[in-house]
Design a protein around this motif. Sequence first.
Motif, PDB file in Angstrom:
ATOM      1  N   ALA A 191       0.832  -1.196   0.000  1.00 43.18           N
ATOM      2  CA  ALA A 191       0.000   0.000   0.000  1.00 43.18           C
ATOM      3  C   ALA A 191       0.872   1.253   0.000  1.00 43.18           C
ATOM      4  N   ARG A 192       0.321   2.366  -0.448  1.00 49.17           N
ATOM      5  CA  ARG A 192       1.092   3.612  -0.510  1.00 49.17           C
ATOM      6  C   ARG A 192       1.187   4.314   0.839  1.00 49.17           C
ATOM      7  N   THR A 193       0.269   4.011   1.748  1.00 48.58           N
ATOM      8  CA  THR A 193       0.234   4.689   3.037  1.00 48.58           C
ATOM      9  C   THR A 193       0.042   3.681   4.156  1.00 48.58           C
ATOM     10  N   LEU A 194       0.308   4.125   5.375  1.00 41.74           N
ATOM     11  CA  LEU A 194       0.054   3.275   6.534  1.00 41.74           C
ATOM     12  C   LEU A 194      -1.423   2.937   6.631  1.00 41.74           C
ATOM     13  N   ALA A 195      -2.285   3.888   6.341  1.00 42.73           N
ATOM     14  CA  ALA A 195      -3.728   3.627   6.380  1.00 42.73           C
ATOM     15  C   ALA A 195      -4.098   2.503   5.426  1.00 42.73           C
ATOM     16  N   ILE A 199       3.364   5.405  13.424  1.00 46.70           N
ATOM     17  CA  ILE A 199       3.134   6.596  12.619  1.00 46.70           C
ATOM     18  C   ILE A 199       3.557   6.319  11.178  1.00 46.70           C
ATOM     19  N   SER A 200       3.246   7.248  10.285  1.00 41.82           N
ATOM     20  CA  SER A 200       3.518   7.043   8.863  1.00 41.82           C
ATOM     21  C   SER A 200       4.979   6.765   8.591  1.00 41.82           C
ATOM     22  N   GLY A 201       5.876   7.402   9.349  1.00 38.12           N
ATOM     23  CA  GLY A 201       7.297   7.195   9.139  1.00 38.12           C
ATOM     24  C   GLY A 201       7.783   5.806   9.488  1.00 38.12           C
ATOM     25  N   GLY A 261       7.404  -1.178  11.132  1.00 35.78           N
ATOM     26  CA  GLY A 261       8.299  -1.434  12.244  1.00 35.78           C
ATOM     27  C   GLY A 261       9.034  -0.185  12.671  1.00 35.78           C
ATOM     28  N   ASP A 262       9.609  -0.236  13.854  1.00 37.89           N
ATOM     29  CA  ASP A 262      10.381   0.865  14.426  1.00 37.89           C
ATOM     30  C   ASP A 262      11.580   0.261  15.148  1.00 37.89           C
TER      31      ASP A 262
END
Length: 264
Positions: free
Chosen positions: A63-67, A84-86, A95-96
């Motif tokens: 997908a192009r976005t997190l949403a 978040i989006s980042g 992931g972070d």
Amino acid sequence: MSLLISKVFTYDVDAGNYIQAVEAADAQALEPATRQAINNFVIGCKQDGIWTAIKASCILAGARTLAGALVPLVGTAPTNVNFISGDYNRKTGLGDASNTTKYLSTNRAGNVDPQNSFHLSCYLTTQPNNTATVNYAYLAGSINLTGSNIIGRSGSSARQIFTQNRGGSFAISDGTAQAGFVGCSRGSSTAFNYRLAGVNGIVSSISQSSSSSTIEAFRWVNGGTPGAYAANRIAFYSIGEALDLTLLDARVTALINAFAAAIP
């Protein structure tokens, strides 16, 4: 936008509905090759006879976005807590690397599926942190309960991947905590199968009545208290009834590889 979305209806109906929902969440169309990769995945799972066993799943990539990535492929959408989006990458997933607070609730209880027909799987796109000395869960219900369900990584010196399906014994990998597909599937009361790094195994383990705790991604909970938060990236997860892990691995791996080729 509607013209672009309308093209997906030449695809498999389940794939088309999913793509349409992702594009609506993204507010823009996916690349034709990304659409085709999703379509091939769904059709392939149906051809393999494993599609109907998947009861809750997200493709956390493409997908192009997190949403858009949080649109469910099957079942209920997950609840995002603090990502978040980042934190999202179209090729490597969600992931972070410094994660201390972020997770997904899959909103699927651990005891919804039959006691002796149950699977968990996920696709890790980054190598887990091999210096940490704590246990991580990539996909898990509450641990240390009767009937626990877990895919995780040991904080021992071996840094092993482990799985547990309906409690009982654990399956332990052979040393290195590896990226890629990992899953476990129980099809009987006496044993469950696991798959990691392209290798299958079986663990003799008497099934227990499963915990009703909600299965979460990126963390585990012990008696209501959160444990460590996983710092790797996940591009796919699935939960549901027993299935052939070799077949699912092949389809998911092909999907993630196709995204890598299709996405600029």
